[in-house]
Design a protein around this motif. Sequence first.
Motif, PDB file in Angstrom:
ATOM      1  N   GLY A  12      15.232 -24.159  80.538  1.00 32.50           N
ATOM      2  CA  GLY A  12      14.791 -24.318  81.707  1.00 32.50           C
ATOM      3  C   GLY A  12      15.712 -24.160  82.851  1.00 32.50           C
ATOM      4  O   GLY A  12      15.265 -23.642  83.939  1.00 32.50           O
ATOM      5  N   GLU A  13      17.002 -23.893  82.606  1.00 28.45           N
ATOM      6  CA  GLU A  13      17.893 -23.640  83.368  1.00 28.45           C
ATOM      7  C   GLU A  13      17.909 -21.992  83.824  1.00 28.45           C
ATOM      8  O   GLU A  13      17.687 -21.478  82.939  1.00 28.45           O
ATOM      9  N   PRO A  14      18.257 -21.403  85.021  1.00 30.47           N
ATOM     10  CA  PRO A  14      18.391 -20.005  85.228  1.00 30.47           C
ATOM     11  C   PRO A  14      19.291 -19.379  83.993  1.00 30.47           C
ATOM     12  O   PRO A  14      20.531 -20.231  83.895  1.00 30.47           O
ATOM     13  N   PHE A  15      19.341 -18.454  83.596  1.00 21.13           N
ATOM     14  CA  PHE A  15      20.012 -18.038  82.629  1.00 21.13           C
ATOM     15  C   PHE A  15      21.399 -17.178  83.081  1.00 21.13           C
ATOM     16  O   PHE A  15      21.339 -16.355  84.640  1.00 21.13           O
ATOM     17  N   ARG A  16      22.304 -17.671  82.449  1.00 18.27           N
ATOM     18  CA  ARG A  16      23.771 -16.915  82.961  1.00 18.27           C
ATOM     19  C   ARG A  16      24.457 -16.579  81.696  1.00 18.27           C
ATOM     20  O   ARG A  16      24.770 -17.441  80.737  1.00 18.27           O
ATOM     21  N   LEU A  17      24.993 -15.696  81.691  1.00 17.12           N
ATOM     22  CA  LEU A  17      25.592 -14.835  80.548  1.00 17.12           C
ATOM     23  C   LEU A  17      26.988 -15.736  80.252  1.00 17.12           C
ATOM     24  O   LEU A  17      27.477 -15.997  79.239  1.00 17.12           O
ATOM     25  N   ALA A  18      27.440 -16.205  81.447  1.00 19.82           N
ATOM     26  CA  ALA A  18      28.766 -17.183  81.246  1.00 19.82           C
ATOM     27  C   ALA A  18      28.688 -18.352  80.504  1.00 19.82           C
ATOM     28  O   ALA A  18      29.503 -18.815  79.847  1.00 19.82           O
ATOM     29  N   SER A  19      27.388 -18.863  80.623  1.00 18.18           N
ATOM     30  CA  SER A  19      27.183 -20.209  79.961  1.00 18.18           C
ATOM     31  C   SER A  19      26.908 -19.859  78.348  1.00 18.18           C
ATOM     32  O   SER A  19      27.539 -20.645  77.807  1.00 18.18           O
ATOM     33  N   LEU A  20      26.517 -18.703  77.944  1.00 17.02           N
ATOM     34  CA  LEU A  20      26.685 -18.447  76.621  1.00 17.02           C
ATOM     35  C   LEU A  20      28.134 -18.160  76.102  1.00 17.02           C
ATOM     36  O   LEU A  20      28.475 -18.675  75.164  1.00 17.02           O
ATOM     37  N   GLN A  21      28.886 -17.536  76.922  1.00 17.28           N
ATOM     38  CA  GLN A  21      30.353 -17.358  76.524  1.00 17.28           C
ATOM     39  C   GLN A  21      31.015 -18.513  76.401  1.00 17.28           C
ATOM     40  O   GLN A  21      31.808 -18.778  75.592  1.00 17.28           O
ATOM     41  N   ARG A  22      30.862 -19.399  77.555  1.00 18.10           N
ATOM     42  CA  ARG A  22      31.356 -20.790  77.538  1.00 18.10           C
ATOM     43  C   ARG A  22      31.142 -21.771  76.077  1.00 18.10           C
ATOM     44  O   ARG A  22      31.767 -22.357  75.694  1.00 18.10           O
ATOM     45  N   SER A  23      29.711 -21.712  75.906  1.00 14.58           N
ATOM     46  CA  SER A  23      29.267 -22.475  74.640  1.00 14.58           C
ATOM     47  C   SER A  23      30.221 -21.738  73.510  1.00 14.58           C
ATOM     48  O   SER A  23      30.396 -22.870  72.497  1.00 14.58           O
ATOM     49  N   GLN A  24      30.167 -20.539  73.400  1.00 15.41           N
ATOM     50  CA  GLN A  24      30.786 -20.048  71.770  1.00 15.41           C
ATOM     51  C   GLN A  24      32.264 -20.511  72.036  1.00 15.41           C
ATOM     52  O   GLN A  24      32.700 -20.808  70.918  1.00 15.41           O
ATOM     53  N   ARG A  25      33.008 -20.353  73.245  1.00 10.89           N
ATOM     54  CA  ARG A  25      34.244 -21.038  73.256  1.00 10.89           C
ATOM     55  C   ARG A  25      34.363 -22.368  72.931  1.00 10.89           C
ATOM     56  O   ARG A  25      35.342 -22.720  72.017  1.00 10.89           O
ATOM     57  N   GLN A  26      33.459 -23.080  73.288  1.00  6.00           N
ATOM     58  CA  GLN A  26      33.425 -24.486  73.108  1.00  6.00           C
ATOM     59  C   GLN A  26      33.191 -24.941  71.669  1.00  6.00           C
ATOM     60  O   GLN A  26      33.717 -25.922  71.177  1.00  6.00           O
ATOM     61  N   LEU A  27      32.358 -24.212  71.141  1.00  6.28           N
ATOM     62  CA  LEU A  27      32.113 -24.376  69.585  1.00  6.28           C
ATOM     63  C   LEU A  27      33.341 -24.023  68.605  1.00  6.28           C
ATOM     64  O   LEU A  27      33.639 -24.687  67.697  1.00  6.28           O
ATOM     65  N   TYR A  28      34.023 -22.961  68.808  1.00  5.99           N
ATOM     66  CA  TYR A  28      35.125 -22.499  68.399  1.00  5.99           C
ATOM     67  C   TYR A  28      36.317 -23.603  68.456  1.00  5.99           C
ATOM     68  O   TYR A  28      37.259 -23.787  67.679  1.00  5.99           O
ATOM     69  N   SER A  29      36.370 -24.075  69.715  1.00  4.14           N
ATOM     70  CA  SER A  29      37.414 -25.056  69.908  1.00  4.14           C
ATOM     71  C   SER A  29      37.246 -26.587  69.013  1.00  4.14           C
ATOM     72  O   SER A  29      38.176 -27.095  68.816  1.00  4.14           O
ATOM     73  N   LEU A  30      36.196 -26.716  68.384  1.00  2.13           N
ATOM     74  CA  LEU A  30      35.924 -27.834  67.617  1.00  2.13           C
ATOM     75  C   LEU A  30      36.819 -27.607  66.325  1.00  2.13           C
ATOM     76  O   LEU A  30      37.046 -28.500  65.405  1.00  2.13           O
ATOM     77  N   PRO A  49      -1.309 -14.551  86.815  1.00  8.66           N
ATOM     78  CA  PRO A  49      -2.169 -13.961  87.705  1.00  8.66           C
ATOM     79  C   PRO A  49      -1.942 -13.715  89.148  1.00  8.66           C
ATOM     80  O   PRO A  49      -2.381 -12.872  89.941  1.00  8.66           O
ATOM     81  N   GLY A  50      -1.241 -14.694  89.762  1.00 11.88           N
ATOM     82  CA  GLY A  50      -0.923 -14.548  91.077  1.00 11.88           C
ATOM     83  C   GLY A  50       0.282 -13.523  91.446  1.00 11.88           C
ATOM     84  O   GLY A  50       0.655 -13.175  92.343  1.00 11.88           O
ATOM     85  N   GLY A  51       0.813 -12.855  90.307  1.00 14.67           N
ATOM     86  CA  GLY A  51       1.510 -11.699  90.482  1.00 14.67           C
ATOM     87  C   GLY A  51       3.129 -12.050  90.272  1.00 14.67           C
ATOM     88  O   GLY A  51       3.961 -10.923  90.068  1.00 14.67           O
ATOM     89  N   ALA A  52       3.432 -13.394  90.288  1.00 16.50           N
ATOM     90  CA  ALA A  52       4.883 -13.736  89.972  1.00 16.50           C
ATOM     91  C   ALA A  52       5.154 -13.703  88.634  1.00 16.50           C
ATOM     92  O   ALA A  52       4.396 -13.914  87.708  1.00 16.50           O
ATOM     93  N   THR A  53       6.277 -13.272  88.374  1.00 14.87           N
ATOM     94  CA  THR A  53       7.023 -13.339  86.878  1.00 14.87           C
ATOM     95  C   THR A  53       8.226 -14.010  86.860  1.00 14.87           C
ATOM     96  O   THR A  53       8.981 -14.143  87.641  1.00 14.87           O
ATOM     97  N   SER A  54       8.313 -14.772  85.744  1.00 15.39           N
ATOM     98  CA  SER A  54       9.639 -15.385  85.334  1.00 15.39           C
ATOM     99  C   SER A  54       9.923 -15.358  83.776  1.00 15.39           C
ATOM    100  O   SER A  54       9.111 -15.671  82.964  1.00 15.39           O
ATOM    101  N   ALA A  55      10.895 -14.388  83.270  1.00 15.17           N
ATOM    102  CA  ALA A  55      11.439 -14.063  82.192  1.00 15.17           C
ATOM    103  C   ALA A  55      11.949 -15.473  81.561  1.00 15.17           C
ATOM    104  O   ALA A  55      12.453 -16.167  82.138  1.00 15.17           O
ATOM    105  N   HIS A  56      11.481 -15.717  80.235  1.00 18.42           N
ATOM    106  CA  HIS A  56      12.195 -16.435  79.273  1.00 18.42           C
ATOM    107  C   HIS A  56      12.904 -16.016  78.295  1.00 18.42           C
ATOM    108  O   HIS A  56      12.850 -14.957  77.632  1.00 18.42           O
TER     109      HIS A  56
END
Length: 423
Positions: A12-30, A49-56
């Motif tokens: 549900g959070e806005p997508f950020r590529l930096a969050s994926l990179q940080r997660s990968q580093r944190q998993l490696y750190s274990l 139908p209202g015209g707004a879009t939100s990618a998942h």
Amino acid sequence: EVVLRQLSFEPGEPFRLASLQRSQRQLYSLELFQFVNVEVGEITVPIDPGGATSAHVATNITVIEAPHRQATFGVGYGSEDHARVDAKFTHVNFLGGARVGTAEGKFSSLERGVRLSFNEPALGHGLSAGVNAQSWYASTPAYTLRTTGGRVGLLKVLARDEAISGGRTRGSVSITFAREYESYEVSPAALADPDFRPNLIALGLNPVTGEGRGTVSAVTLDAQRNTVANLLDARRGVLLSAHFEAAGKFAGGDFSYRELSGEGRGYVPIGSTVVLAGHVRAGSIGSPGDAATTVPFFKRYFLGGATSLRGWGRFEVAPLTSQGLPIGGFSMLETSGEVRWMPGAIGLVGFVDAGNVWNRSWRLYPRDLRANIGAGLRYRTIVGAIRVDVAYQLTPDDLLVIKGAAAGQYRRFRFHFSIGQAF
């Protein structure tokens, strides 16, 4: 559960590529996994139908477990500790849940002993806990010290990615309670100085043998901010740290003192081969009474050596007895500046060091510094730079006595050989 709690994002959070990179580093750190990949999966765009879009954006996480039991063994040599041997056994999933249990031992001419530690990485709210116990012996030119006891602490790690620079800021705050039994003995040279004998008696040391003992019950607070990507071969960023320690009679302690210290390191690259590096460290220790009689001898400050004022030997910069022997002080300041030229695996370094130790608590006198200049050779390896330094004293202390001779009659240069940068 272990994998999911290391992620830097939630559904549900806005997508950020930096969050994926940080997660990968944190998993490696274990150190639980020999392979980790956090990547973008399927992207869906619901029709509105209202015209707004939100990618998942779906996220795929792939891990391959590493062996949980890991053992390392090392041998080395340095100009100060000479030959050394160390071994370490780590269980990175001790009792499950990515808890870490460690047993390590070391033997050299300067220190030897064993340590056991246990880390609980997930107490909630980003907190981790650690417990360790040790039996350790340390030998210095001024005293020898045997420590037996343990510590328990809480740590909170803070980290964020820099959107503009692409770097990463890591920080931490911790609180630790220590209860350790200390047995120490001053050097035979200091013991032989008749002017130092009143200090031995005031410190509770045996004036004949120079021995003392007691229990330290102390609470320490530490904070750190780090933007350096690789401390073994730092090229850019800053490292700032602060330390406060309070020891008292609580929990059966025999010593009472307060210590405050701080350190800063900075690294600035110039082109692809040159790095300007700077370091400053200051600290002071005192007590409600007279520091000379209430602060335990092994807490006094000394400077000099392979990672300090390199123009002097280890523990040679400090207030002196009447016979020219360093006995430590209660305030200290040290600084270093280096120009590192590393065009390849082999490089050169030029440096200037300055600092001193003073007898008074909470007093620094920057105009009263010892200084040296020097040059060194570096050979880059996977475990750090092999370091050879030669330094020359610019402001020698003529009252210092080394191996029975006045410093001016001894030598004004020092040679150091070790692994890893000086700072």
